[in-house]
Each structure stands twice: as C-alpha cells, then as structure tokens.
Design an enzyme around this catalytic site. Structure first.
Site, short mmCIF file in Angstrom:
data_model
loop_
_atom_site.label_atom_id
_atom_site.label_comp_id
_atom_site.label_asym_id
_atom_site.label_seq_id
_atom_site.Cartn_x
_atom_site.Cartn_y
_atom_site.Cartn_z
N ASN A 98 0.81 -1.23 0.00
CA ASN A 98 0.00 0.00 0.00
C ASN A 98 0.84 1.28 0.00
O ASN A 98 0.35 2.34 -0.37
CB ASN A 98 -0.93 0.02 1.21
CG ASN A 98 -2.21 -0.78 0.95
OD1 ASN A 98 -2.62 -0.95 -0.20
ND2 ASN A 98 -2.82 -1.30 2.01
N LEU A 338 -3.76 -9.64 4.86
CA LEU A 338 -3.48 -9.13 3.52
C LEU A 338 -2.10 -8.48 3.40
O LEU A 338 -1.72 -8.05 2.30
CB LEU A 338 -4.57 -8.10 3.12
CG LEU A 338 -6.00 -8.67 3.01
CD1 LEU A 338 -7.00 -7.55 2.72
CD2 LEU A 338 -6.08 -9.74 1.92
N HIS A 339 -1.40 -8.33 4.49
CA HIS A 339 -0.03 -7.83 4.47
C HIS A 339 0.11 -6.49 3.74
O HIS A 339 1.11 -6.25 3.05
CB HIS A 339 0.92 -8.86 3.84
CG HIS A 339 0.67 -10.25 4.33
ND1 HIS A 339 0.00 -11.20 3.60
CD2 HIS A 339 0.95 -10.84 5.51
CE1 HIS A 339 -0.11 -12.31 4.30
NE2 HIS A 339 0.46 -12.12 5.47
N CYS A 340 -0.91 -5.64 3.87
CA CYS A 340 -0.90 -4.30 3.23
C CYS A 340 -0.71 -4.39 1.71
O CYS A 340 -0.20 -3.46 1.09
CB CYS A 340 0.19 -3.39 3.79
SG CYS A 340 0.10 -3.13 5.54
N ALA A 341 -1.07 -5.52 1.11
CA ALA A 341 -0.87 -5.69 -0.33
C ALA A 341 -2.11 -6.35 -0.93
O ALA A 341 -2.05 -7.50 -1.38
CB ALA A 341 0.39 -6.51 -0.59
#
Ligand SMILES: Cc1ncc(COP(=O)(O)O)c(C=O)c1O
Length: 384
Positions: A98, A338-341
């Site tokens: 992100n 979601l691991h910022c992705a």
C-alpha cells in the site's frame, strides 16, 4: 518467543546494534549540525558515515544522494509525490504494498495521473509486460523488488534496462530485498531506491533511506521543508543534497544503530543471509507439500526468493485464527491477513481473509521453524 515476522521488522537485531544504540544515546545524542558544537558535529559525522556505508553497500553514485527517512513508506512517498506532475502516467504492479499503491491510487482518483497495474504471474512480473505498459506519458515505473507476501524476487535488472530505454524514471521498493538480495546501483539503472533501515539492514524502527540518482536532480521536489542545520539565511529549502530532502531533526540515534546493522550485513554478505532464509523456507515448502489442506502461494523458486513465504490454510480455519493460536498458545509470531498488499491477494484468490506469512531471519534456526510447523500440524489436526 519464536519470531517469524521479520518481513514486518527484523527481530532480534545483532548485538552490535543494541550496543551502539546504548552507547550513542548515552554519549552522542546531540542534534546534528554542521556549524554547531563538537557533540553536534560528531552526530553529523555519524549521519555522514552511514550515508557512506549505504552508498558503498549499494554502489551508489555519491553519499549525498542518500536521504534518511522515517521508514520505507516515507521514502516511497518522497519519490512518488516528488516527481509526479498532473497528466503523468505511472506503471506499477499488482505486487505493490500500500505504500506504493495508495499514493498512486489517490492521485489517480483525484484525476491527476493515470496508472497501469501490470499483473504478475505466479508472483513474478515479466520485464516484457512492464515494457508493454509504458506509454509516451509514463513518467515513473514504481515497483517492488521482492513481494512482501510471496517473497518472489523480481527481475529488476531487465526491467531497469527497459525503463531506461523508454526515458521514464524507475523507483524500486527494496523493503524486502535490501540486505537480502544484492543490489548494484552502478550496474542497474535505478533512479530511486527506497528502503527501510529496520528490516534486512537490522537498524531500529524509525529508519529508512531514499537514494535519488542523477536523473532525479532537476525533477524531484522537496518532500518537507524546514531546518537543515545550515544555510539558515536561505528563504527556500536549500538545494544542497542530501539536506534538500531532509528537513527537521533526524533520527540520528536510529541511524547510528543502522550503521552497525549495515556493517553486520556487509560482513556476512546478502547472498549468505538469503541462502539461510531460503533453506528455512524450503523446510516450510516440504512440510506444506505433505500436509493436507496447506498450499504455498506463488511459485517456489529458491533461486529467486527472499525471506518470506505465505501459505493457504486448510478450510475451516482462517489465517487470523491460526496466527492467534500460535501467538497465545505457542509463543510464535507470524503474520496473517493481507499484508498491506490487497491487489496480489485478489490475484491469488486469497482476498479478503489473506494468507499466513512466515518470514525467518539469520537468527532463526531450523528447530524454530520445525516447532512452528509442529504447532500448525497440531492445531489443524483438531479441525480437519
Ligand atoms: C514491499 C514493502 N514495501 C513497503 C513497506 C513499508 O515499509 P515501512 O514499514 O518501512 O514503511 C513494506 C513493509 O512491510 C513492504 O513489505
């Protein structure tokens, strides 16, 4: 605690980093200033020394091309917002964190720029696909070197050549590769390299850096304006590098620790560190292959992998539940979700629950990984 969340931030740090943080905080924690007293000048020298170390480690053009930042996000924003103008086109990929995709999406939604998101295959972006997405209006190609979800390492050398041939600028997000995968700025035409100091370079949180190469000189705008410790009579932000991009009191304590982290990595070499992490991940891959309901996300190619790997979890138990049980009942730290992705999870079909990510470090042992896998086996035996 077995810590397998090094892709978020590395833990533990090398002893030399802890010692330097303590020493520096007790003896040298003045505000760096070129025209100040001896303690301030000594603090300034620390910044200079670490800039040199970064430049040497990544074979940059000159130490002044490195600006210290708060983290990798800060460095990425500095480059993205510093060079884009209304009407520009940007190329990025579906692997982005992100910290690249949000600033670009915000500018896109405001109608100021257009963007093309190249789709990865099995976690890899093809240089031909990046080249095909470039238009005459493309100002910037911004992409990650290694996916923070899959650990897949992208062919940035071929991509950099294609971008340079087009005339666009290239911003590489080295959040998961700096210190793990060799990056040679003399051999690879990268215009901006953004990195965290607190992951694979083993500095503390609150550290990061942006390398801005010669092609950025006349185009990048200052990210923040203010005091630079010198040139105070100037009405505007002084253009002198690196101060142009570094207004405000810097995190000199963190940078002092980062210096020791870089030295620690340089002594061992990224190749050896990556090899250790990949061997540990191979253990996870082999276990997933023989364990019902588990599946490795993306293509597993040890030669093109950094130190993170994500798993699809068996039906009936979510990554979040598993991570919670690992933490509370087994004292093991991993990262679900979601691991910022989010874009790559949509591509993989793991949106919105995400995946379970394991990311070891040079301090992780085969026994640590075995204990984590045994715990996962035990937890899932109860639900399958
Ligand atoms: C690929 C990638 N880019 C950028 C970032 C942001 O880094 P930082 O936490 O230093 O801002 C991360 C953090 O995990 C990341 O994995």
């Amino acid at each position: 605690m077995i810590y397998l969340d090094n892709a978020a931030t590395s833990f533990p740090k090398p002893e030399a980093v802890y010692r330097e943080l303590d020493r520096f905080a007790r003896t040298s924690l003045a505000n760096p200033g070129r025209a100040g007293h001896r303690m301030a000048m000594a603090a300034e020298k620390t910044l200079d020394d670490v800039r040199h170390a970064l430049n040497q480690f990544f074979r940059g053009d000159a130490p002044e091309r490195w600006a210290f930042t708060l983290n990798c996000t800060d460095a990425l924003n500095m480059a993205i917002k510093g060079v884009l103008n209304d009407g520009d086109h940007v190329v990025l990929t579906d692997l982005e964190h992100n910290s690249i995709s949000r600033p670009i999406r915000a500018l896109e939604k405001a109608g100021r720029i257009t963007a093309t998101r190249v789709v990865s295959r099995d976690g890899y972006v093809a240089a031909e696909d990046v080249a095909a997405a470039i238009t005459p209006k493309t100002r910037l190609v911004a992409m990650t070197h290694a996916s923070n979800v899959l650990g897949t390492v992208q062919p940035i050398e071929a991509i950099a050549r294609a971008v340079r041939a087009s005339g666009a600028l290239l911003l590489i997000d080295a959040a998961q590769s700096a210190g793990v995968v060799p990056i040679d700025l003399k051999a690879t035409p990268i215009d901006f390299l953004a990195l965290p100091g607190h992951k694979g370079l083993y500095g503390p949180t609150g550290t990061g850096a942006l390398y801005a190469g010669p092609r950025a000189d006349d185009v990048i705008r200052a990210w923040r304006e203010g005091g630079t410790g010198g040139d105070s009579s100037s009405e505007l932000q002084p253009s002198l590098r690196p101060y142009f991009l570094e207004a405000g009191s810097p995190n000199v304590l963190g940078v002092a620790g980062l210096g020791r982290g870089i030295a620690w990595v340089a002594e061992r070499g990224p190749d050896a560190l990556r090899k250790h992490e990949v061997e540990l991940l191979q253990q996870v891959v082999d276990w997933a292959d023989r364990s019902e309901g588990w599946r490795v996300a993306g293509l597993w190619d040890p030669e093109r992998h950094a130190g993170a790997l994500s798993l699809f979890t068996p039906e009936g138990i979510s990554p979040q539940e598993l991570a919670g049980i690992l933490d509370v009942s087994f004292d093991i730290a991993v990262r679900p979700g979601l691991h910022c992705a989010p874009y790559i999870h949509r591509n993989l079909g793991s949106f919105p629950d995400g995946l379970l990510r394991l990311s070891p470090s040079p301090f992780t042992t085969a026994d640590d990984v075995a204990q984590c896998l045994e715990a996962l086996t035990a937890i899932t035996a109860g639900v399958m």
